[in-house]
Design a protein around this motif. Structure first.
Motif, PDB file in Angstrom:
ATOM      1  N   ASP A  80       1.328  -1.090   0.052  1.00 33.31           N
ATOM      2  CA  ASP A  80      -0.034  -0.123  -0.310  1.00 33.31           C
ATOM      3  C   ASP A  80       0.598   1.211   0.605  1.00 33.31           C
ATOM      4  O   ASP A  80       2.489   0.987  -0.069  1.00 33.31           O
ATOM      5  N   GLY A  81      -0.019   2.878  -0.122  1.00 34.39           N
ATOM      6  CA  GLY A  81       1.081   3.412   0.861  1.00 34.39           C
ATOM      7  C   GLY A  81       2.245   3.723   0.948  1.00 34.39           C
ATOM      8  O   GLY A  81       3.285   4.107   0.816  1.00 34.39           O
ATOM      9  N   ASP A  82       1.296   3.308   1.964  1.00 31.04           N
ATOM     10  CA  ASP A  82       2.562   3.457   3.109  1.00 31.04           C
ATOM     11  C   ASP A  82       4.670   3.073   3.371  1.00 31.04           C
ATOM     12  O   ASP A  82       5.062   3.235   3.072  1.00 31.04           O
ATOM     13  N   ASN A  83       4.383   1.663   2.398  1.00 32.42           N
ATOM     14  CA  ASN A  83       5.213   0.831   2.383  1.00 32.42           C
ATOM     15  C   ASN A  83       5.911   0.657   0.941  1.00 32.42           C
ATOM     16  O   ASN A  83       6.877   0.200   0.526  1.00 32.42           O
ATOM     17  N   ILE A  84       5.459   1.408  -0.147  1.00 25.89           N
ATOM     18  CA  ILE A  84       5.364   1.574  -1.138  1.00 25.89           C
ATOM     19  C   ILE A  84       6.398   3.279  -1.734  1.00 25.89           C
ATOM     20  O   ILE A  84       7.030   3.659  -1.782  1.00 25.89           O
ATOM     21  N   ARG A  85       4.933   3.989  -1.578  1.00 25.45           N
ATOM     22  CA  ARG A  85       5.371   5.299  -1.667  1.00 25.45           C
ATOM     23  C   ARG A  85       6.258   5.781  -1.642  1.00 25.45           C
ATOM     24  O   ARG A  85       6.985   7.035  -1.528  1.00 25.45           O
ATOM     25  N   HIS A  86       7.224   5.002   0.207  1.00 26.15           N
ATOM     26  CA  HIS A  86       8.400   5.724   0.674  1.00 26.15           C
ATOM     27  C   HIS A  86       9.402   5.414   0.868  1.00 26.15           C
ATOM     28  O   HIS A  86      10.321   5.323   1.104  1.00 26.15           O
ATOM     29  N   GLY A  87       9.343   3.923  -0.294  1.00 22.71           N
ATOM     30  CA  GLY A  87      10.325   2.675  -0.275  1.00 22.71           C
ATOM     31  C   GLY A  87      10.477   3.203  -1.910  1.00 22.71           C
ATOM     32  O   GLY A  87      10.793   4.109  -2.540  1.00 22.71           O
ATOM     33  N   LEU A  88      10.101   1.936  -3.010  1.00 24.63           N
ATOM     34  CA  LEU A  88      10.444   1.851  -3.842  1.00 24.63           C
ATOM     35  C   LEU A  88       9.906   2.767  -5.238  1.00 24.63           C
ATOM     36  O   LEU A  88      10.586   3.746  -5.949  1.00 24.63           O
ATOM     37  N   ASN A  89       8.916   3.425  -4.381  1.00 28.04           N
ATOM     38  CA  ASN A  89       8.598   4.374  -6.128  1.00 28.04           C
ATOM     39  C   ASN A  89       8.671   5.735  -4.878  1.00 28.04           C
ATOM     40  O   ASN A  89       7.745   6.448  -5.772  1.00 28.04           O
ATOM     41  N   ASN A  90       9.746   6.484  -4.259  1.00 28.98           N
ATOM     42  CA  ASN A  90       9.718   7.120  -3.892  1.00 28.98           C
ATOM     43  C   ASN A  90       9.808   8.486  -4.533  1.00 28.98           C
ATOM     44  O   ASN A  90      10.310   9.454  -4.385  1.00 28.98           O
ATOM     45  N   ASN A  91      10.200   8.168  -6.112  1.00 23.74           N
ATOM     46  CA  ASN A  91      10.495   8.636  -6.621  1.00 23.74           C
ATOM     47  C   ASN A  91      10.064   8.972  -8.072  1.00 23.74           C
ATOM     48  O   ASN A  91       9.843   9.566  -9.206  1.00 23.74           O
ATOM     49  N   LEU A  92       8.761   8.489  -7.640  1.00 17.03           N
ATOM     50  CA  LEU A  92       7.622   8.252  -8.603  1.00 17.03           C
ATOM     51  C   LEU A  92       6.861  10.051  -8.355  1.00 17.03           C
ATOM     52  O   LEU A  92       6.529  10.066  -7.166  1.00 17.03           O
ATOM     53  N   GLY A  93       6.381  10.866  -8.935  1.00 19.56           N
ATOM     54  CA  GLY A  93       5.010  11.994  -8.839  1.00 19.56           C
ATOM     55  C   GLY A  93       4.087  11.662  -9.089  1.00 19.56           C
ATOM     56  O   GLY A  93       3.212  10.081  -9.117  1.00 19.56           O
ATOM     57  N   PHE A  94       2.708  12.526  -9.242  1.00 20.04           N
ATOM     58  CA  PHE A  94       1.684  12.205  -9.671  1.00 20.04           C
ATOM     59  C   PHE A  94       0.995  12.430 -11.282  1.00 20.04           C
ATOM     60  O   PHE A  94      -0.215  13.075 -11.347  1.00 20.04           O
ATOM     61  N   SER A  95       2.459  12.941 -12.276  1.00 23.81           N
ATOM     62  CA  SER A  95       2.260  12.670 -13.671  1.00 23.81           C
ATOM     63  C   SER A  95       1.761  11.747 -14.518  1.00 23.81           C
ATOM     64  O   SER A  95       1.753  10.475 -14.070  1.00 23.81           O
ATOM     65  N   PRO A  96       0.925  11.743 -15.443  1.00 25.78           N
ATOM     66  CA  PRO A  96       0.009  10.416 -15.219  1.00 25.78           C
ATOM     67  C   PRO A  96       0.822   9.380 -16.155  1.00 25.78           C
ATOM     68  O   PRO A  96       0.974   8.061 -15.549  1.00 25.78           O
ATOM     69  N   GLU A  97       2.566   9.527 -16.192  1.00 26.52           N
ATOM     70  CA  GLU A  97       3.578   9.137 -16.959  1.00 26.52           C
ATOM     71  C   GLU A  97       3.587   7.883 -14.674  1.00 26.52           C
ATOM     72  O   GLU A  97       4.110   7.221 -15.571  1.00 26.52           O
ATOM     73  N   ASP A  98       3.988   8.716 -14.455  1.00 30.60           N
ATOM     74  CA  ASP A  98       4.737   8.233 -13.203  1.00 30.60           C
ATOM     75  C   ASP A  98       3.237   7.384 -12.379  1.00 30.60           C
ATOM     76  O   ASP A  98       3.294   6.550 -11.531  1.00 30.60           O
ATOM     77  N   ARG A  99       2.414   7.885 -12.594  1.00 28.03           N
ATOM     78  CA  ARG A  99       1.038   7.686 -12.315  1.00 28.03           C
ATOM     79  C   ARG A  99       1.110   5.793 -12.679  1.00 28.03           C
ATOM     80  O   ARG A  99       0.927   4.456 -12.014  1.00 28.03           O
ATOM     81  N   LYS A 100       0.868   5.984 -14.569  1.00 30.15           N
ATOM     82  CA  LYS A 100       1.615   5.028 -14.912  1.00 30.15           C
ATOM     83  C   LYS A 100       2.129   3.534 -14.389  1.00 30.15           C
ATOM     84  O   LYS A 100       1.978   2.500 -14.137  1.00 30.15           O
ATOM     85  N   GLU A 101       3.667   4.323 -13.887  1.00 28.36           N
ATOM     86  CA  GLU A 101       4.821   3.829 -13.709  1.00 28.36           C
ATOM     87  C   GLU A 101       4.291   2.933 -12.512  1.00 28.36           C
ATOM     88  O   GLU A 101       5.133   1.787 -11.878  1.00 28.36           O
ATOM     89  N   ASN A 102       3.901   3.911 -11.349  1.00 27.11           N
ATOM     90  CA  ASN A 102       3.657   3.291  -9.709  1.00 27.11           C
ATOM     91  C   ASN A 102       2.344   2.177 -10.117  1.00 27.11           C
ATOM     92  O   ASN A 102       3.229   0.743  -9.507  1.00 27.11           O
TER      93      ASN A 102
END
Lengths: 204, 204
Positions: free
Chosen positions: B63-85
């Protein structure tokens, strides 16, 4: 309102790592295999996975086969991409350790800075660096994928050990010499380390 | 030569998914929770994780807690980044399923195309889409993180359900109505699905 308070209660209710260790009857950590191409990282990590399985211990090998074709299939070999490659593998290893498994990571990971960056993401004792030591000459002699030959002909740029540096670990928890040791000996060395340090129990 | 042939032997010796299922005494698959912010995905996935644990079944919530602060901490909220997320989360889920665990993924994942892209990476029956249905009005009323209020004031751009679309699943394996069902009822619905489809066994 009801939902809000349920949210709070449930969020504190994640299955903890300790509960996972209790269910599995073993701890979890990452074994980070590093060394030259051809040194035997994949071979050794797969053999350790098999030995752990035979002892009823859950582990999972992260290597080029399942990472480069999946999670990291959008990364190349530029310095930034190599760094990001290692970073992502480190984060996935962390998730696996959190989930109660031994993560066995088998990548060249030639730079100390990158390995230490991964190490810094783990608590003390959760990151075990395994240096699979083998001379460039021996790796080039083995050359199972024909990569050294290509690198020496200049067909591969920035090849670790030939045209790019490999920075030996300074503080590896385990050093395996794949030139003088058989795979079985190296597996036994790693299993003994895990037993001595209390990660796994003696077989009954 | 010796090493080469050992390499070949060992590489065929990875612990298979079937062997993992045998050790764990349960199968593995991904439960992909999708729905609006505030619909209850994290809450429900955590409750399912707990119920599976109580039954001796290994699962792990992404979930956001363990992914957004770790693996995906270099992704923002652009369409490309959301897809990559979503792509990365799908690939990590795949590794977990391969390792013998139930991966419980809890992300809004608003676009059908992205969810179907993840589904396409799995074999038949390995990807179970769980639509956590809840109206925008009800989610905005709950608003546990105050995000809807900010989105409606225009302080968050491209907020799903307010200023960006949520594409409802057309072929979800499970639909949970979090407005009319309690969390316990929703957990029971999911567990029953897993039992009916043979993913897990009845408790003895």
């Amino acid at each position: 309102m009801k939902v809000k308070s349920e949210n709070i209660v449930w969020h504190h209710n994640h299955v903890s790592r300790e509960e996972r260790h209790e269910l599995n009857q073993h701890r979890s950590c990452v074994l980070w295999f590093t060394g030259l191409s051809g040194a035997g990282k994949s071979t050794l990590s797969t053999a350790v996975e098999r030995e752990l399985y035979n002892r009823g211990i859950r582990s999972y090998v992260l290597d080029g086969d399942n990472i480069r074709h999946g999670l990291n299939n959008n990364l190349g070999f530029s310095p930034e991409d190599r760094k990001e490659n290692i970073r992502r593998i480190g984060e996935v290893s962390k998730l696996f350790v959190d989930a109660g498994l031994f993560a066995l990571s088998a990548f060249i990971s030639p730079y100390r800075e990158d390995r230490d960056m991964v190490r810094s993401r783990f608590a003390d004792g959760e990151f075990i660096e395994v240096y699979v030591r083998c001379s460039v000459d021996e790796c080039a002699r083995r050359d199972p994928k024909g990569l050294y030959e290509k690198a020496m002909r200049g067909e591969i740029k920035q090849f670790t050990g030939v045209s790019a540096p490999y920075e030996e670990p300074l503080t590896a928890e385990i050093i395996v010499n794949s030139e003088s040791q058989s795979i079985d000996e190296s597996v036994a060395q790693i299993i003994n380390y895990l037993k001595d340090q209390g990660y796994i129990q003696d077989e009954e």
